[in-house]
Every structure is written in C-alpha cells, then in structure tokens.
Design a protein around this motif. Structure first.
Motif, PDB file in Angstrom:
ATOM      1  N   LEU A  21       0.813  -1.216   0.000  1.00 57.94           N
ATOM      2  CA  LEU A  21       0.000   0.000   0.000  1.00 57.94           C
ATOM      3  C   LEU A  21       0.847   1.268   0.000  1.00 57.94           C
ATOM      4  CD1 LEU A  21      -2.814  -0.976   2.548  1.00 57.94           C
ATOM      5  CD2 LEU A  21      -3.093  -0.596   0.083  1.00 57.94           C
ATOM      6  N   GLY A  22       2.127   1.129   0.310  1.00 62.03           N
ATOM      7  CA  GLY A  22       3.011   2.286   0.309  1.00 62.03           C
ATOM      8  C   GLY A  22       3.489   2.734   1.675  1.00 62.03           C
ATOM      9  N   TYR A  23       3.133   1.997   2.718  1.00 62.89           N
ATOM     10  CA  TYR A  23       3.663   2.335   4.039  1.00 62.89           C
ATOM     11  C   TYR A  23       5.159   2.045   4.047  1.00 62.89           C
ATOM     12  CZ  TYR A  23      -1.068   2.849   5.881  1.00 62.89           C
ATOM     13  OH  TYR A  23      -2.350   3.279   6.118  1.00 62.89           O
ATOM     14  N   GLN A  24       5.896   2.936   4.685  1.00 63.77           N
ATOM     15  CA  GLN A  24       7.347   2.800   4.707  1.00 63.77           C
ATOM     16  C   GLN A  24       7.869   2.166   5.991  1.00 63.77           C
ATOM     17  OE1 GLN A  24       6.722   6.874   3.761  1.00 63.77           O
ATOM     18  NE2 GLN A  24       8.555   6.927   2.497  1.00 63.77           N
ATOM     19  N   GLY A  25       6.987   2.004   6.964  1.00 64.91           N
ATOM     20  CA  GLY A  25       7.415   1.390   8.214  1.00 64.91           C
ATOM     21  C   GLY A  25       6.231   0.981   9.065  1.00 64.91           C
ATOM     22  N   VAL A  26       6.543   0.320  10.153  1.00 67.55           N
ATOM     23  CA  VAL A  26       5.521  -0.112  11.107  1.00 67.55           C
ATOM     24  C   VAL A  26       6.012   0.173  12.522  1.00 67.55           C
ATOM     25  CG1 VAL A  26       4.471  -1.896   9.664  1.00 67.55           C
ATOM     26  CG2 VAL A  26       6.451  -2.466  11.100  1.00 67.55           C
ATOM     27  N   GLU A  27       5.050   0.212  13.429  1.00 70.64           N
ATOM     28  CA  GLU A  27       5.347   0.398  14.845  1.00 70.64           C
ATOM     29  C   GLU A  27       4.939  -0.875  15.570  1.00 70.64           C
ATOM     30  OE1 GLU A  27       5.348   4.644  15.980  1.00 70.64           O
ATOM     31  OE2 GLU A  27       3.758   3.962  17.329  1.00 70.64           O
ATOM     32  N   ILE A  28       5.902  -1.538  16.191  1.00 75.93           N
ATOM     33  CA  ILE A  28       5.686  -2.847  16.799  1.00 75.93           C
ATOM     34  C   ILE A  28       5.655  -2.717  18.316  1.00 75.93           C
ATOM     35  CG2 ILE A  28       6.585  -5.189  17.081  1.00 75.93           C
ATOM     36  CD1 ILE A  28       5.821  -4.693  14.236  1.00 75.93           C
ATOM     37  N   PRO A  29       4.584  -3.176  18.980  1.00 77.77           N
ATOM     38  CA  PRO A  29       4.586  -3.190  20.444  1.00 77.77           C
ATOM     39  C   PRO A  29       5.522  -4.270  20.961  1.00 77.77           C
ATOM     40  CG  PRO A  29       2.599  -4.250  19.610  1.00 77.77           C
ATOM     41  CD  PRO A  29       3.319  -3.677  18.423  1.00 77.77           C
TER      42      PRO A  29
END
Length: 284
Positions: free
Chosen positions: A30-38
């Motif tokens: 989708l074009g997200y460049q990163g994620v935030e992981i708990p």
C-alpha cells in the motif's frame, strides 16, 4: 515537510510477530514505509525473526511500549518505581533486538493508574528520574525515547504537548522527545495550531488517530489544521497511523469495545490515501 508513513501494528493486537507477515506484506504494498511494533515479552528469537521479515520487505520499524500498574514510575512504593525502570530497560533491549531506533509510549507513568488527586511535584520528580535513567540506557543502544502525552482517561501526570516538552527539558537528555497523538490532543488540547508549537524542538514523532480510534477522516479530529501546522513547523519525521479495534481478550487495555471501521484492510488503504493527499495540499 519531509515525512514517512507508518502503521501501528496494535490494530492487530499487542503481540506482533511473524504470524502477521501477510499484513506486513499488504502494508508494504500500500506504500507504508514502516511499522510500529509493540514490545512486551515476545522473546528474543521471535523479535529477531520479525526483524528479518521487516528487512526483507524493506519496512523500517519503531517500537512502542507501555508500563503496567506493577511497574509505575510515580508509585509511592520505591520497589514499584525500581520495577518501572527495570521494565523500561527490558523494553529497550527488546526494541534493540527488533532493530528499532525509536521507542514510543506514555511511559512517564503506568497506564490507567490514578491517585484520585492532581499530580504532585514529587510524582513529577519520580518520573523525571526514571526517564533520565531510561534515556541513558536507550542512548547506549542507539535508541531515542518518544514520550507520548496521554488523555485524562489514561494518565494524569502529563496530558498535553506542553507538559511533555517540559518533562523532556527537565530530564535534559538529547534522546528524549515528544510524540504528538491526534487522539489524545483532540481530548486535551484547544487546537493543533497551539498544541503542536508548544512541543517546540522536542517534537519528533506524530501518531494520527481518529477521535473514536477508527477510520481516519470520519471523526472530529482537525486534520487540515493539524497538517497545516506541521507544514508551518517544517516537521520532518514519522506520521504513524494508529487505530484500535476489538478482538483481544477482555479487559481491553485501551477500553475499545467496538470497531470504528468496516475492516482493517479498508482502514489502512484509506488512511494512506488521505495522508498523502493532506501532505500534498501543503505543498505550493
């Protein structure tokens, strides 16, 4: 405004792992460049495997954490305060295993713990001491702490961007800054044009979350004003979509009892389209 778009993986639960690889692939597409992981006890091997998967997908990673009642930096019991620092150091070690350079959260106090009274100077000092020691440990790992102010329903020590910035100044560490969350700001601030500048040069991370934690653009958050102010401030950094849903065993830690979206997939797709358009409108 030079920004990157990320997704908070807590939309799929508080225990992100390689089982969510199909979700990560979708987000990258989708074009997200990163994620935030708990991070919160997944284990060394699970975090290392997740790091490999993220590298393969060319997704950058930030980590997030919160403190439980038994590890509260502003508890009257010194043993509980020591446990808070130990817990924060463990979360930082986990973030390092994941390859994260940023740990985000409202870890100035334990979430959902209230004294029944306004915050005191002594509690402020307890929190300041804990955050200073945690920031020192973070620096040894090459990690920056992003302090997220919380609404009155989650915390009572730091409820505004200005208060978060003040804590950062009092702690006095270069690797401690402010996370601005549109959900908490909607509840606690007068408007983005006043709240965002109050973070000053300590603003280093932005979470975009709707007033009901659901689909962006269908609630009461002032999106145009928020992005116009970010452009005025020449903000450069992460803009991370944060939405939360049901599906976790009760009691839900964020008091989410109904979904504010049709599907997680539709939310993710609509969010990045909306954010890209908001950024585009700020450019001449």
């Amino acid at each position: 405004m030079d920004v990157r778009f990320g997704m908070d993986m807590r939309l799929w639960g508080d225990s992100a792992g390689v089982a969510q690889l199909p979700v990560l692939e979708t987000l990258a597409g989708l074009g997200y460049q990163g994620v935030e992981i708990p991070v919160g006890g997944q284990g060394e091997s699970a975090l290392k495997l997740l790091r490999v998967a993220l590298d393969d997908l060319d997704l950058a990673v930030n980590a997030s954490a919160c403190l439980p009642p038994e590890a509260n930096p502003i508890a009257a019991d010194a043993r509980v305060r020591r446990r808070a620092l130990d817990t924060l150091k463990t979360r930082l070690d986990e973030a390092a295993l994941l390859g994260a350079k940023l740990l985000v959260g409202g870890f100035f106090q334990a979430r959902g713990c209230f004294s029944g009274q306004p915050a005191t100077d002594r509690e402020w000092e307890w929190s300041r001491h804990c955050l200073g020691a945690a920031a020192d440990h973070a620096a040894s790992l090459g990690i920056t702490l992003a302090l997220e102010f919380q609404s009155r329903y989650d915390a009572y020590l730091i409820n505004t961007a200005a208060a978060a910035a003040r804590m950062c100044r009092d702690v006095g560490r270069d690797n401690l800054g402010v996370t601005y969350n549109t959900f908490h700001a909607h509840l606690e601030e007068l408007n983005p044009a006043q709240a965002l500048p109050s973070a000053g040069d300590r603003l280093l991370h932005v979470r975009v979350s709707e007033s009901n934690r659901g689909t962006l653009g269908r609630g009461q958050v002032q999106w145009q004003e928020t992005f116009a102010t970010l452009e005025f401030l020449d903000y450069s950094g992460w803009i991370v979509v944060q939405a939360l849903g049901t599906g976790q065993a009760p009691p839900h830690p964020d008091n989410i009892w109904r979904d504010g979206f049709e599907s997680r997939e539709a939310l993710c797709e609509g969010a990045i389209v909306m954010l890209q358009e908001l950024v585009r409108r700020q450019r001449p």
